[in-house]
Design a protein around this motif. Structure first.
Motif, PDB file in Angstrom:
ATOM      1  N   THR A 362       1.172  -1.251  -0.006  1.00 53.03           N
ATOM      2  CA  THR A 362       0.491   0.160   0.271  1.00 53.03           C
ATOM      3  C   THR A 362       1.044   1.082   0.210  1.00 53.03           C
ATOM      4  N   SER A 363       1.880   1.561   0.600  1.00 53.96           N
ATOM      5  CA  SER A 363       2.442   2.491   0.437  1.00 53.96           C
ATOM      6  C   SER A 363       3.179   2.721  -0.819  1.00 53.96           C
ATOM      7  N   LYS A 364       4.165   1.499  -1.595  1.00 55.56           N
ATOM      8  CA  LYS A 364       4.236   1.730  -2.871  1.00 55.56           C
ATOM      9  C   LYS A 364       3.459   2.073  -3.626  1.00 55.56           C
ATOM     10  N   TRP A 365       1.651   1.636  -3.306  1.00 57.83           N
ATOM     11  CA  TRP A 365       0.995   2.529  -3.719  1.00 57.83           C
ATOM     12  C   TRP A 365       0.693   3.933  -3.884  1.00 57.83           C
ATOM     13  N   GLU A 366       0.586   4.395  -2.663  1.00 54.85           N
ATOM     14  CA  GLU A 366       0.350   5.609  -2.724  1.00 54.85           C
ATOM     15  C   GLU A 366       1.774   6.249  -3.280  1.00 54.85           C
ATOM     16  N   GLN A 367       2.565   6.337  -3.316  1.00 54.39           N
ATOM     17  CA  GLN A 367       4.199   6.834  -3.914  1.00 54.39           C
ATOM     18  C   GLN A 367       3.287   6.637  -5.297  1.00 54.39           C
ATOM     19  N   TYR A 368       3.326   5.741  -5.593  1.00 55.07           N
ATOM     20  CA  TYR A 368       2.180   5.823  -6.777  1.00 55.07           C
ATOM     21  C   TYR A 368       1.689   6.593  -7.539  1.00 55.07           C
ATOM     22  N   LYS A 369       0.687   6.970  -6.738  1.00 48.28           N
ATOM     23  CA  LYS A 369      -0.821   7.600  -6.474  1.00 48.28           C
ATOM     24  C   LYS A 369      -0.048   9.512  -6.608  1.00 48.28           C
ATOM     25  N   GLN A 370       0.895   9.120  -6.141  1.00 50.76           N
ATOM     26  CA  GLN A 370       1.013  11.007  -5.832  1.00 50.76           C
ATOM     27  C   GLN A 370       1.856  10.992  -6.819  1.00 50.76           C
ATOM     28  N   PHE A 371       2.290  10.278  -8.213  1.00 48.08           N
ATOM     29  CA  PHE A 371       3.772  10.833  -8.929  1.00 48.08           C
ATOM     30  C   PHE A 371       2.559  11.033 -10.170  1.00 48.08           C
ATOM     31  N   ARG A 372       1.415   9.620  -9.788  1.00 45.54           N
ATOM     32  CA  ARG A 372       0.373  10.127 -11.345  1.00 45.54           C
ATOM     33  C   ARG A 372       0.029  10.958 -11.595  1.00 45.54           C
ATOM     34  N   GLN A 373      -0.609  11.095  -9.886  1.00 49.64           N
ATOM     35  CA  GLN A 373      -1.479  12.825 -10.284  1.00 49.64           C
ATOM     36  C   GLN A 373      -0.478  14.149  -9.870  1.00 49.64           C
ATOM     37  N   PHE A 374       0.669  13.857 -10.152  1.00 49.27           N
ATOM     38  CA  PHE A 374       1.019  14.730  -9.835  1.00 49.27           C
ATOM     39  C   PHE A 374       1.799  15.407 -11.174  1.00 49.27           C
ATOM     40  N   LEU A 375       1.900  14.126 -12.388  1.00 46.70           N
ATOM     41  CA  LEU A 375       2.224  14.360 -13.783  1.00 46.70           C
ATOM     42  C   LEU A 375       1.105  14.274 -15.059  1.00 46.70           C
ATOM     43  N   ASN A 376       0.119  13.991 -13.990  1.00 47.06           N
ATOM     44  CA  ASN A 376      -1.289  14.009 -14.730  1.00 47.06           C
ATOM     45  C   ASN A 376      -1.831  12.927 -15.839  1.00 47.06           C
ATOM     46  N   ILE A 377      -1.072  11.511 -16.080  1.00 49.21           N
ATOM     47  CA  ILE A 377      -0.710  10.806 -16.231  1.00 49.21           C
ATOM     48  C   ILE A 377      -1.609   9.048 -15.845  1.00 49.21           C
ATOM     49  N   THR A 378      -2.168   8.099 -16.936  1.00 46.54           N
ATOM     50  CA  THR A 378      -3.255   7.361 -16.831  1.00 46.54           C
ATOM     51  C   THR A 378      -2.180   6.396 -17.632  1.00 46.54           C
ATOM     52  N   PRO A 379      -1.246   5.585 -17.365  1.00 47.96           N
ATOM     53  CA  PRO A 379      -0.798   4.333 -17.496  1.00 47.96           C
ATOM     54  C   PRO A 379      -1.616   3.328 -18.037  1.00 47.96           C
ATOM     55  N   SER A 380      -0.483   2.314 -19.115  1.00 57.11           N
ATOM     56  CA  SER A 380      -1.839   1.619 -19.694  1.00 57.11           C
ATOM     57  C   SER A 380      -1.386   0.291 -18.482  1.00 57.11           C
ATOM     58  N   LEU A 381      -0.089   0.631 -18.008  1.00 56.42           N
ATOM     59  CA  LEU A 381      -0.317  -0.859 -16.808  1.00 56.42           C
ATOM     60  C   LEU A 381      -1.670  -0.693 -15.846  1.00 56.42           C
ATOM     61  N   GLU A 382      -1.471   0.135 -15.667  1.00 51.56           N
ATOM     62  CA  GLU A 382      -2.529   0.086 -13.955  1.00 51.56           C
ATOM     63  C   GLU A 382      -3.742   0.029 -15.014  1.00 51.56           C
ATOM     64  N   ARG A 383      -4.342   0.165 -16.126  1.00 52.19           N
ATOM     65  CA  ARG A 383      -5.600  -0.026 -16.708  1.00 52.19           C
ATOM     66  C   ARG A 383      -5.338  -1.927 -16.793  1.00 52.19           C
ATOM     67  N   MET A 384      -4.571  -2.349 -17.263  1.00 50.86           N
ATOM     68  CA  MET A 384      -4.237  -3.546 -17.828  1.00 50.86           C
ATOM     69  C   MET A 384      -4.181  -4.680 -16.151  1.00 50.86           C
ATOM     70  N   LEU A 385      -3.566  -3.854 -15.462  1.00 48.77           N
ATOM     71  CA  LEU A 385      -3.915  -4.981 -14.101  1.00 48.77           C
ATOM     72  C   LEU A 385      -5.304  -4.092 -13.193  1.00 48.77           C
ATOM     73  N   ALA A 386      -5.785  -3.454 -13.895  1.00 46.07           N
ATOM     74  CA  ALA A 386      -6.838  -2.590 -12.838  1.00 46.07           C
ATOM     75  C   ALA A 386      -7.516  -3.295 -11.240  1.00 46.07           C
ATOM     76  N   ASP A 387      -8.056  -4.678 -11.753  1.00 44.31           N
ATOM     77  CA  ASP A 387      -7.801  -5.532 -10.586  1.00 44.31           C
ATOM     78  C   ASP A 387      -7.021  -5.564  -9.764  1.00 44.31           C
TER      79      ASP A 387
END
Length: 394
Positions: A362-387
């Motif tokens: 969960t800590s890595k996930w929070e780190q990733y979310k901050q990175f994603r939001q800072f750059l306004n991106i939605t990478p494909s790998l996140e969508r492909m593994l959404a579940d």
């Protein structure tokens, strides 16, 4: 009477201290002498030799000379064929400049060779998985080695790339199961240099039970690879025509390799690897276009306003996101330099190994979310593994 520079060459070769010599500026322009000749030590089955590599306009030829004869040949070439030479030794880089009468001017600079070349050669060959001087059948068939085990001059970069890849694989073999047959998939295998190398390492040299599947969209390439696998007797190596995203023939795989899969094809391969529970993932991304269209941040406008800088930044951001998402899922991730950037800028390899009991971080996930939001991106790998993401994901 032997001149001082001649005696030094005899001493350097006699002591095994000549790391390399480059001869240039032929005395005659009739084509009898190669425009450039490079001499370097090489270890063969019957001992240390010096390889004389003659670079002509349309070809490169080799002549392997025994240690005892090498100094005589080198001195002869300098006296008869060339006006200039650069010789690298542990003590100095020595430049020889010959005038029209054949008199040599000697210039010495601090060394760049670093150490005794013969010793370095022995050490380097012991570390290389595919040593020069010992022919690997697949390298011979692919035109990288001669039947005698010498690497063709124009294939040196490919030879080093293959060895570098196998070294990276060897470092993580402990993460692969040993009590059953391994299943390995190479997505976007192309001409399959690395696929054949992997099979040679695991099935031929280590005698492991494996099956490898190479997948590529190009039917002619797959036909070539299939024919070569049959010729080599690699009966557990299969090549198929197909698309990474559409491949559904397996339920599990132990290792997934993807080399230069373009843009989101890399994400598709990574998603497949995760869903198959792959213990090892080796991925060299290519053409990361997706985030170039997405990334935006006012603070970063000085960087993002320049197209070239934005392109490079987007590529790095893409692979950073991929690596972090794999870490969220319990993989240990390393970003490694695959080959010298002098040869290709596409030289980053993502190596991920699955821990014994992967736990979603969960800590890595929070780190990733901050990175994603800072750059306004939605990478494909996140969508492909959404579940697979933590419940609090947005």
């Amino acid at each position: 009477m032997t001149e001082q520079w001649q005696q030094e060459i005899i001493n350097w070769i006699g002591k095994g201290e000549l790391a390399q010599a480059t001869l240039s500026q032929p005395r005659r322009k009739d084509g009898t002498a190669a425009p450039k000749t490079i001499i370097r030590p090489i270890e063969l089955k019957n001992g240390l030799h010096y390889q004389f590599e003659y670079h002509f306009a349309n070809k490169v030829t080799h002549d392997n000379i025994t240690e005892n004869q090498a100094s005589e040949r080198l001195i002869e070439l300098l006296q008869e064929n060339y006006r200039q030479a650069l010789l690298k030794t542990p003590d100095a880089d020595v430049q020889l400049l010959f005038n029209k009468k054949g008199k040599a001017a000697v210039l010495k600079k601090p060394p760049t060779a670093g150490g005794r070349p013969a010793s370095l050669l022995h050490n380097r060959q012991k570390q290389r998985v595919l040593a020069e001087g010992k022919a690997a059948p697949f390298l011979v068939e692919l035109g990288i080695m001669t039947p005698e085990g010498l690497v063709h001059a124009k294939k040196q970069d490919k030879y080093r790339q293959i060895n570098r890849f196998l070294e990276m694989v060897t470092d993580v073999l402990a993460y692969l199961p040993t009590d059953r047959e391994l299943t390995i998939v190479d997505f976007g295998c192309g001409k399959s240099y690395l696929t054949f190398a992997l099979y040679h390492l695991l099935a031929v040299e280590q005698q492991r039970k494996i099956k490898i599947i190479g997948l590529d969209l190009k039917a002619d390439v797959i036909a070539f690879c299939s024919e070569l696998a049959g010729k080599l007797g690699y009966d557990k190596l299969t090549f198929l025509v197909g698309d990474i995203a559409q491949y559904e023939e397996l339920q599990a795989a132990d290792m997934v390799v993807t080399l230069h899969a373009c843009d989101t094809a890399t994400d598709a391969a990574l998603a497949k690897a995760v869903n198959w529970g792959a213990s090892v993932i080796m991925s060299v991304p290519c053409c990361q276009h997706e985030l170039f269209k997405q990334v935006s941040n006012d603070v970063l406008s000085p960087l993002l306003s320049q197209g070239l800088l934005k392109e490079r930044f987007s590529a790095l951001a893409t692979d950073a996101a991929r690596g972090t998402l794999l870490e969220v899922l319990g993989y240990k991730v390393q970003m490694l330099e695959f080959v010298d950037p002098e040869h290709t800028p596409k030289n980053l390899l993502i190596r991920a190994v699955r821990t014994e009991q992967p736990v979603v971080s969960t800590s890595k996930w929070e780190q990733y979310k901050q990175f994603r939001q800072f750059l306004n991106i939605t990478p494909s790998l996140e969508r492909m593994l959404a579940d697979r993401w933590p419940a609090e994901s947005e």
